[in-house]
Design a protein around this motif. Structure first.
Motif, PDB file in Angstrom:
ATOM      1  N   MET A 189      15.597  50.232  29.659  1.00  0.00           N
ATOM      2  CA  MET A 189      15.345  51.649  29.836  1.00  0.00           C
ATOM      3  C   MET A 189      13.940  51.971  29.328  1.00  0.00           C
TER       4      MET A 189
ATOM      5  N   TYR B 162      19.075  62.043  30.897  1.00  0.00           N
ATOM      6  CA  TYR B 162      19.669  61.114  29.932  1.00  0.00           C
ATOM      7  C   TYR B 162      19.780  61.792  28.572  1.00  0.00           C
TER       8      TYR B 162
ATOM      9  N   ARG C  13      27.228  52.607  23.467  1.00  0.00           N
ATOM     10  CA  ARG C  13      27.191  51.923  24.758  1.00  0.00           C
ATOM     11  C   ARG C  13      28.563  51.314  25.042  1.00  0.00           C
TER      12      ARG C  13
ATOM     13  N   ASN D  42      25.931  59.141  32.824  1.00  0.00           N
ATOM     14  CA  ASN D  42      25.356  58.342  33.908  1.00  0.00           C
ATOM     15  C   ASN D  42      24.611  57.107  33.420  1.00  0.00           C
ATOM     16  N   LYS D  43      24.501  56.929  32.106  1.00  0.00           N
ATOM     17  CA  LYS D  43      23.887  55.735  31.534  1.00  0.00           C
ATOM     18  C   LYS D  43      24.927  54.832  30.861  1.00  0.00           C
TER      19      LYS D  43
ATOM     20  N   ARG E 225      27.040  55.549  28.580  1.00  0.00           N
ATOM     21  CA  ARG E 225      27.129  55.808  27.152  1.00  0.00           C
ATOM     22  C   ARG E 225      27.932  57.083  26.952  1.00  0.00           C
TER      23      ARG E 225
END
Length: 312
Positions: free
Chosen positions: A1, A95, A187, A208-209, A211
């Motif tokens: 990232m 994010y 995560r 959307n990540k 997490r």
């Protein structure tokens, strides 16, 4: 990232931008971060909800020490910071991790400006308590500090303080560490490494990540501490050319911090004065305790065993 660039702006430029953003802000929430008030203003309901789950509540009557404006429009990410009022504007953000890290960086800048009075500093790293003494794990992104923190927490003698960022207060004869967040922004792949946490983490609502915010009190069965006295520091690297584990002297530890940019990608101001303040802090903290270098080229379990052997 990928990381992001920070643009320092003037108070007049900030006022101009906020006049535009005022029409976009839908949600406002205040958080208590180490006793300071940080206000989030955003157009994103998901940012608002994650913020509420992530940080401790602050009474709405308290005036903010810092403000974070975060908008989720499409476009290139922009981070603009006005240091005088401690106002950070994050535009085109998709994010939540940027939002929470930048909020912590902003209030860290606030504490740095009062370093001579309160002796409070922030560290981008994790910290756990073991039988009344804290162990900090500090390393560049991707070297495994969160993974090792959760691995240590499988041992019921450990108590969770923070897995990403913590605050310190320097006393003449000790260093006390403090938690920064109410819950952990975790995560989902942590559950792939430590299967003991798989059931709880699979129930976490992911963004959307991949997490999400996990309730650490439930995850660790109440083994949570707000503060502890720092006993030792473990610095992390990932270098196949070096040995897995060694003790470091102050000069080696300081050189490590210089080479890794203090293991902190979230520094809003990077000038000579700020670097000197951060270096003075680490010089003092390294002089008060044991410092080790853990090379995480081994498996997570083998790296975890290196820490457990040190404790024994």
């Amino acid at each position: 990232m990928s990381s992001y660039e920070v643009e320092i702006i003037s108070p007049s430029k900030k006022d101009e931008l906020l006049a535009e953003l005022g029409r976009e802000v839908v949600f406002e929430r205040k958080a208590n971060i180490h006793g300071a008030c940080v206000k989030l203003l955003t157009d994103s309901e998901s940012f608002k909800e994650e913020w509420e789950d992530n940080f401790k509540f602050m009474n709405e009557e308290i005036r903010p020490h810092a403000k974070i404006f975060a908008t989720s429009n499409n476009g290139e990410l922009q981070v603009l910071y006005e240091p005088l009022s401690k106002t950070c504007i994050i535009r085109n953000c998709d994010y939540y991790g940027w939002v929470k890290s930048i909020a912590l960086a902003t209030i860290s800048d606030f504490f740095e400006e009062y370093h001579s009075e309160n002796r409070r500093y922030s560290v981008h790293g994790s910290v756990v308590d073991f039988e009344g003494h804290a162990i900090a794990i500090i390393g560049p992104p991707g070297t495994g500090k969160s993974t090792l923190t959760y691995g240590l927490m499988m041992n019921k003698k450990f108590n969770y303080i923070s897995d990403d960022w913590f605050f310190t207060r320097l006393f003449e004869n000790s260093v006390v560490v403090y938690s920064s967040e109410k819950n952990s922004y975790i995560r989902d792949d942590v559950a792939d490494v430590w299967v003991d946490f798989r059931d709880q983490i699979q129930r976490v609502k992911l963004d959307n990540k991949n997490r999400g915010i996990v309730d650490v009190k439930n995850l660790f069965n109440g083994r949570i501490r707000e503060s502890s006295t720092l006993k030792s520091i473990i610095l992390l690297e990932r270098n196949p050319a070096n040995i897995p584990f060694k003790e470091m002297d102050i000069e080696e530890a300081i050189q490590y911090m210089k080479e890794t940019d203090y293991c902190n990608p979230h520094q809003l101001i990077r000038d000579e004065r700020k670097y000197n303040l951060r270096m003075q802090f680490f010089q003092e903290i390294f002089s008060k305790m044991e410092v080790y270098l853990l090379n995480t080229i081994e498996s997570p379990l083998e790296s975890l065993n290196q820490i457990n052997n040190l404790i024994k």
